[in-house]
Write an enzyme that holds these catalytic residues in place. Structure first.
Site, mmCIF file in Angstrom:
data_model
loop_
_atom_site.group_PDB
_atom_site.id
_atom_site.type_symbol
_atom_site.label_atom_id
_atom_site.label_comp_id
_atom_site.label_asym_id
_atom_site.label_seq_id
_atom_site.Cartn_x
_atom_site.Cartn_y
_atom_site.Cartn_z
ATOM 1 N N ASP A 112 31.532 26.189 -6.191
ATOM 2 C CA ASP A 112 30.869 25.290 -6.984
ATOM 3 C C ASP A 112 29.543 25.779 -7.279
ATOM 4 O O ASP A 112 29.013 25.561 -8.218
ATOM 5 C CB ASP A 112 30.721 24.119 -6.049
ATOM 6 C CG ASP A 112 29.757 22.962 -6.679
ATOM 7 O OD1 ASP A 112 30.181 22.248 -7.701
ATOM 8 O OD2 ASP A 112 28.679 22.834 -5.995
ATOM 9 N N THR A 149 33.223 8.172 -9.506
ATOM 10 C CA THR A 149 31.871 7.963 -8.807
ATOM 11 C C THR A 149 30.856 8.019 -9.713
ATOM 12 O O THR A 149 30.035 7.055 -9.986
ATOM 13 C CB THR A 149 31.766 8.939 -7.680
ATOM 14 O OG1 THR A 149 33.020 9.036 -6.974
ATOM 15 C CG2 THR A 149 30.650 8.756 -6.992
ATOM 16 N N VAL A 150 30.737 8.880 -10.704
ATOM 17 C CA VAL A 150 29.573 9.143 -11.519
ATOM 18 C C VAL A 150 29.846 8.345 -12.820
ATOM 19 O O VAL A 150 28.615 7.616 -13.095
ATOM 20 C CB VAL A 150 29.448 10.598 -12.067
ATOM 21 C CG1 VAL A 150 28.394 10.868 -12.972
ATOM 22 C CG2 VAL A 150 29.317 11.759 -10.846
ATOM 23 N N LYS A 191 27.383 26.560 -11.066
ATOM 24 C CA LYS A 191 26.058 26.114 -11.233
ATOM 25 C C LYS A 191 25.237 27.260 -11.584
ATOM 26 O O LYS A 191 24.358 27.260 -12.240
ATOM 27 C CB LYS A 191 25.465 25.093 -10.173
ATOM 28 C CG LYS A 191 26.332 23.996 -9.944
ATOM 29 C CD LYS A 191 25.810 23.238 -8.824
ATOM 30 C CE LYS A 191 26.814 22.002 -8.335
ATOM 31 N NZ LYS A 191 26.655 21.553 -7.003
ATOM 32 N N GLY A 228 26.175 12.616 -5.781
ATOM 33 C CA GLY A 228 26.043 11.227 -5.653
ATOM 34 C C GLY A 228 26.118 10.426 -7.091
ATOM 35 O O GLY A 228 25.660 11.043 -8.174
ATOM 36 N N ALA A 275 37.457 5.045 -21.261
ATOM 37 C CA ALA A 275 38.996 5.514 -20.965
ATOM 38 C C ALA A 275 39.018 5.871 -19.466
ATOM 39 O O ALA A 275 38.314 6.593 -18.997
ATOM 40 C CB ALA A 275 39.466 6.462 -21.894
ATOM 41 N N ARG A 283 42.591 6.341 -16.512
ATOM 42 C CA ARG A 283 43.944 6.359 -16.196
ATOM 43 C C ARG A 283 44.272 4.817 -15.367
ATOM 44 O O ARG A 283 45.220 4.153 -15.682
ATOM 45 C CB ARG A 283 44.568 7.670 -15.276
ATOM 46 C CG ARG A 283 44.949 8.569 -16.175
ATOM 47 C CD ARG A 283 45.592 9.694 -15.383
ATOM 48 N NE ARG A 283 44.515 10.039 -14.523
ATOM 49 C CZ ARG A 283 44.733 11.221 -13.619
ATOM 50 N NH1 ARG A 283 45.735 12.087 -13.695
ATOM 51 N NH2 ARG A 283 43.845 11.433 -12.855
ATOM 52 N N LYS A 322 30.744 21.248 -14.507
ATOM 53 C CA LYS A 322 30.112 22.558 -14.477
ATOM 54 C C LYS A 322 31.054 23.666 -14.279
ATOM 55 O O LYS A 322 31.049 24.740 -15.038
ATOM 56 C CB LYS A 322 29.267 22.657 -13.332
ATOM 57 C CG LYS A 322 30.296 22.378 -11.702
ATOM 58 C CD LYS A 322 29.368 21.620 -10.815
ATOM 59 C CE LYS A 322 29.104 20.062 -11.150
ATOM 60 N NZ LYS A 322 28.892 19.064 -10.123
#
Lengths: 438, 438
Positions: free
Chosen positions: A201, A13-14, A205, A302, A43, A45, A105
């Site tokens: 998570d 996604t990122v 952060k 996102g 790179a 997979r 993170k």
């Protein structure tokens, strides 16, 4: 000047967002950076997918080692995630003299100190704006924008998934389970949502923000972490009646006895700006001694918001990479030879206010018993509401807000209250912060 | 490493704050900057006062020229304000190879292009975080944090005085004149409040933000500027009833026809975070194509908040001053040889929504006449409220919210409506922005 060559590890996604943003805004980004920034090598997979995203003029490989060792690559973007492989590749990239940009993170919160030391030694930069609060430039604000200040505390909504769940629970009066399913359907929560809803998570952060705010090493293992799974509609409603909202906050605070480092659901006054941050959005309040309270708000996740931070780091590294390493912004905001060894305060020693909900048998004496226990432990009550029992019920909810008290005293009080004869069911305890800018 | 030597021009409110913050947080600032930052020399017309603030180990002079020409001084902080003298001193400091830090928004908005060109030529930095929104690191966010983005628009509450006045008018139902007097008593408004309440101060700050957001030269003379002096309690109340708040916003927006640059009272949806920024606080929403909407909030004025930005610039310059000038962050965010000549859109061509309040004689046909004029000019109505006439009155207020329309059409409509037979008194027009993050 010829463009700077970038290698990208991972086009999920990122990664896809980074590729798209760099391409779309190429002209303006070049005008800002003073030279072009071009992804030369990818790179992943899934070579097929990578090729589809990258087009024909980018080298695509299934072996990330080829990227981190390629002498033509000057900056490596690590977007693989996870610990072992990502760490190995980052260290290898650093060893090969490449600057590294990462959104990882979890890795930084656990192994950041080691990674930054390696980068320091090699004179390369490790940039990580994307690791905290997606597109919000909070790392930059802390490391550069607020350098004049002695930071007093930080409190942030830094997990969009749990903020979405809490917003929906409040807005629509739904249960946690119902909203979680809805969030999973919308793609706001993963199939295994543990990291988000249990506060892990957010703790990653928070660890990073605390390190750069206070000049301390990464100490993820010392974060007190409590998620949102046990919150009920009733508590959210009662909090609202008392003028508060419940948010999952990451809080770090400097106290004379040590640094607080904690993630938990928190009541905050509904009038505070941060109490009105809804849905998947993130916001962080930073209190400095000179500037007072400042707030930073935006999308915390996102593809493109996170890519916004990755690309900002690319521009920063491009602007800075010729500078003398000793004069760059230090990785952890403070010069590495001068990190502080201020201890992290154990949760038992933390002082804050509390929301307590107790379900009692509606008979005379219940309240007296409870208030006596609290008084004995030096906990004073700021506000109290006793609900009328429903038709035919003999149990009522008592809600109390306490003044500032020490966590271990509140724990002791709850243990004693649970044993009182008129008590029924469990005692709900949610911490409360005024987040005053004073 | 030996400390970097700083000269300070002007020890008024911000100068005193800068001195205090640097001294109080000396230890942490040194750990961040990698070397000490010391004010060695102060120039102020009031030598006595300067000496009292500076103590005995700082050279105090009444002649600022001594500071800007002193070979030992490496950074000059200009906090004198005004145009002529400040500009001369800044150019002289630059000529003498010194980096300059300034909070002088008026000077930069008018003569920034010339000053930055001089600095560019000499290879020195002119830093100006304190010039916009006090302690909020918005310049850094725009120039560095959001470099990935094509900025679409910026909307900011960037004048604390007028935000205080509007907040109080709404909160307490007071008139503009009453609150202005109160603000003057509290020290939030100056004896001559023109710069603040007529939007000129906001226009200065907007000019600077637009330049670094879009890579255009400073064009203060092209900002459309309208203050808050004509706002009434009634309009604030009507806006509230319709779900809006009125804020003095600085707005700059990229459109296919040019860049909008305007300061005026604006209705914004009450649910937006920025609509809830109260009192003297500032907040800026920046919409980027990748990151979406981000918001930055904090104290926009005051001794220590502004000093927070001055000192952050000191740390930045200290960190960066050995770097190759071509690799530093460009003054106006984009490389100077590549500034854009996108035109500023005349106000007549701006398209936005409108709040219109019309006072009409309560007879059949008034509304039909008005709506016909609007329809003829292609202005469509989004919402309308007609108030009941008060007991014994024969006039009523009609409030309309329009869809997006072009300013010149709305001007023409208002001119025609004013001539309608059933109209009485003037037509109140306030612009309206949704500030949607979409």
């Amino acid at each position: 000047m010829k463009p700077i060559n970038v290698g990208l590890l991972g086009v999920g996604t990122v990664g896809g967002g980074t590729f798209a943003v760099l391409k779309r805004n190429q002209e303006e980004i070049t005008r800002r950076a003073g030279r072009g920034i071009v992804i030369r090598m990818i790179a992943d997979r899934d070579i097929e997918k990578a090729r589809k995203i990258a087009g024909s003029d980018v080298i695509v490989t299934g072996d990330a080692n080829e990227v981190v060792t390629n002498p033509d690559i000057e900056i490596v973007i690590e977007l693989i995630g996870g610990y072992t492989v990502a760490k190995e590749l980052m260290l290898k990239a650093i060893e090969n003299g490449k600057h590294v940009i990462t959104a990882n993170k979890a890795l930084l919160a656990s192994h950041g100190t080691e990674i930054f030391a390696a980068a320091q030694k090699k004179g390369v930069m490790v940039a990580f704006e994307a690791a905290v609060a997606g597109g919000i430039p909070i790392i930059k604000a802390l490391r550069e924008g607020l350098t004049a200040n002695r930071i007093e505390w930080i409190a942030g909504i830094i997990n969009g998934t749990s903020n979405f769940i809490l917003s929906e629970m409040r807005d629509k009066g739904l249960t946690f389970d119902t909203v979680l399913k809805q969030a999973q359907k919308l793609g706001y929560a993963e199939a295994d949502p543990t990291f988000d809803i249990e506060g892990i998570d957010a703790a990653h952060k928070l660890t990073i923000m605390a390190a750069i705010a206070f000049g301390i090493p990464m100490q993820f293992d010392k974060v007190y972490t409590e998620g949102i799974t046990k919150l009920t509609r009733e508590d959210i409603r009662y909090a609202e009646e008392l003028g508060y909202r419940i948010k999952l906050l990451g809080i770090t605070k400097r106290t004379p006895k040590g640094i607080e480092l904690r993630v938990h659901p928190t009541l905050i006054p509904a009038r505070r700006l941060i109490a009105n941050v809804e849905g998947v959005m993130n916001a962080i309040v930073v209190k400095g001694d000179a500037v007072g309270a400042t707030l930073y708000y935006g999308a915390g996740a996102g593809a493109e918001p996170t890519a916004s931070s990755v690309v900002a780091d690319l521009v920063d590294v491009t602007r800075m990479h010729t500078a003398d390493p000793r004069h760059r912004v230090p990785h952890l905001a403070f010069q590495p030879d001068l990190l502080s060894n201020t201890p992290i305060l154990p949760m038992e020693e933390v002082e804050t206010s509390y929301y307590l909900r107790l379900r009692v048998i509606d008979k005379p004496g219940a309240l007296a018993d409870i208030t006596r226990v609290l008084a004995d432990l030096g906990i004073s009550i700021d506000a109290m509401v006793q609900k009328e029992p429903s038709e035919g019920e003999d149990q009522v909810d008592i809600i109390m807000l306490t003044h500032v008290a020490m966590e271990k005293n509140v724990n002791a009080a709850i243990a004693r209250i649970k044993k009182l004869p008129l008590l029924t069911g469990k005692v709900t305890r949610i911490r409360l912060e005024q987040l005053s800018s004073k």
